[in-house]
Design a protein around this motif. Structure first.
Motif, short mmCIF file in Angstrom:
data_model
loop_
_atom_site.label_atom_id
_atom_site.label_comp_id
_atom_site.label_asym_id
_atom_site.label_seq_id
_atom_site.Cartn_x
_atom_site.Cartn_y
_atom_site.Cartn_z
N SER A 45 -109.68 4.67 -80.79
CA SER A 45 -108.48 3.97 -81.24
C SER A 45 -107.90 4.68 -82.45
CB SER A 45 -108.80 2.52 -81.62
OG SER A 45 -109.58 2.48 -82.82
N GLU A 46 -106.62 4.41 -82.73
CA GLU A 46 -106.00 5.02 -83.89
C GLU A 46 -106.69 4.58 -85.18
OE1 GLU A 46 -101.84 4.60 -84.34
OE2 GLU A 46 -101.33 5.89 -82.65
N GLU A 47 -107.05 3.30 -85.25
CA GLU A 47 -107.70 2.77 -86.45
C GLU A 47 -108.99 3.52 -86.76
OE1 GLU A 47 -109.34 -1.47 -88.27
OE2 GLU A 47 -108.77 -1.32 -86.17
N ILE A 48 -109.83 3.70 -85.75
CA ILE A 48 -111.09 4.42 -85.95
C ILE A 48 -110.82 5.88 -86.28
CG2 ILE A 48 -113.18 5.24 -84.78
CD1 ILE A 48 -113.20 2.59 -83.26
N TYR A 50 -108.25 7.19 -87.91
CA TYR A 50 -107.85 7.35 -89.31
C TYR A 50 -109.01 7.10 -90.27
CZ TYR A 50 -102.94 7.86 -88.08
OH TYR A 50 -101.75 8.34 -87.58
N ILE A 51 -109.93 6.21 -89.91
CA ILE A 51 -111.13 6.02 -90.74
C ILE A 51 -111.95 7.31 -90.76
CG2 ILE A 51 -113.35 4.82 -90.85
CD1 ILE A 51 -111.91 2.32 -89.79
N ASP A 54 -110.24 9.89 -93.00
CA ASP A 54 -110.40 9.59 -94.43
C ASP A 54 -111.81 9.93 -94.91
OD1 ASP A 54 -107.81 8.72 -94.61
OD2 ASP A 54 -108.28 6.58 -94.43
#
Length: 331
Positions: A45-48, A50-51, A54
């Motif tokens: 997923s996009e959320e994972i 970007y994590i 970072d």
């Protein structure tokens, strides 16, 4: 020692559906180590994604705090402050990086040298320089340079610069090392594929979300938008060093901003060097070394090293390559 010039056109896919899982490719541009980084990961997923990016950025920042010569509290700054005074005990990680850098200096006969940070900058590449410096000034500029003056003690894990005024710097190896460490970190987190571009020092693992290979395009020196060949980068790394934007012309001869640390004179005869190897750290260092050594000596050296290849563009825009490079020209 050099300023990396990016001539890569990276093919990327932003959305793909696998047979079992849906993956996305997430990309983020960042300013790290004082330069442009771009981190791309394949994630569920996009959320994972970007994590993951970072977290990789935090790892790169950690590396910077260790090797930065601008940070007065870094281990590298402490080594430099104690040049000619005393050995400095350092972390196992930094000791290993310096040890490998010295081995590359030995292989390249000093064409790559982290003690180049000691050089007195007498060459100006801002358009103001019209005449060559004197021979004496050039010799003096590199009087404190020399990897043999770096003394390592593996037993106590210390580094000693034997001459006052000496300095070490990681400008020609640090970004590649940081890219390798960020890649290793993401792989340890189970990220199945990705690409890290550290301002021209590029490393990949896995595949794109589609299952396709990561590809890089080597650009034509006279037109960066035109690719003369696409090459796959499979679980591997690549770095380019070039003089397209930073050079001087004196008496009709073009001199690169890349200085030979052994002589103090700018290099000539080569426009760009692209090195392929497993690790970005090695690519980074060898790209500079081949640029300094020149086309013939540089390619000959690369041909003696297993798992390393090179593409050289000379000052007549002619392409030369090591024995393992096969071009797929696609103008």
């Amino acid at each position: 020692m050099r300023r990396a010039v990016v001539f890569f056109l990276v093919l990327s896919c932003f959305l793909a559906v696998g047979q079992e899982k849906k993956y996305v490719t997430v990309k983020k541009a960042l300013n790290l180590m004082g330069t442009a980084f771009e981190i791309t990961v394949v994630a569920p997923s996009e959320e994972i994604g970007y994590i993951n990016i970072d977290e990789a950025a935090s790892e790169i920042t950690r590396i910077e705090k260790m090797i930065s010569s601008w940070d007065p509290d870094s281990e590298t700054s402490l080594i430099n402050k104690n040049a000619g005074i005393r050995p400095v005990k350092v972390s196992r990680e930094l000791f290993g990086l310096i040890e490998r850098a010295i081995k590359i200096s030995e292989i390249t006969d000093g064409a790559f040298d982290i003690s180049y940070a000691s050089v007195d900058n007498i060459w100006k590449f801002d358009g103001t320089m019209k005449n060559m410096p004197s021979r004496g000034a050039i010799a003096q500029s590199v009087s404190k340079v020399g990897y043999k003056k770096i003394v390592l003690d593996a037993e106590v894990q210390s580094v000693f610069l034997t001459q006052k005024g000496m300095k070490i710097g990681f400008g020609a190896i640090g970004k590649g090392y940081a890219a390798d460490k960020a890649k290793a970190f993401l792989m340890s987190k189970g990220v199945p594929g990705g690409l890290i571009n550290a301002s021209g020092d590029l490393t990949t693992w896995g595949t794109k979300a589609t299952g396709e290979k990561w590809m890089i395009g080597i650009a034509n020196p006279l037109s960066k938008d035109k690719v003369f060949s696409w090459l796959p980068v499979i679980e591997s790394s690549v770095a380019t060093s070039g003089n397209y934007e930073k050079y001087i012309v004196i008496n009709g001869k073009k001199y690169s901003h890349i200085i030979d640390p052994r002589t103090g004179y700018p290099t000539s005869g080569v426009q760009s060097v692209t090195v392929f190897a497993k690790y970005a750290e090695l690519c980074d260092a060898l790209a500079t070394a081949v640029f300094v050594m020149g086309k013939d000596s540089g390619i000959h050296m690369i041909n003696q090293i297993d798992g390393v290849e090179v593409v050289v563009v000379d000052d007549a825009n002619k392409i030369h390559r090591s024995s393992g490079i096969l071009f797929n020209n696609n103008q």
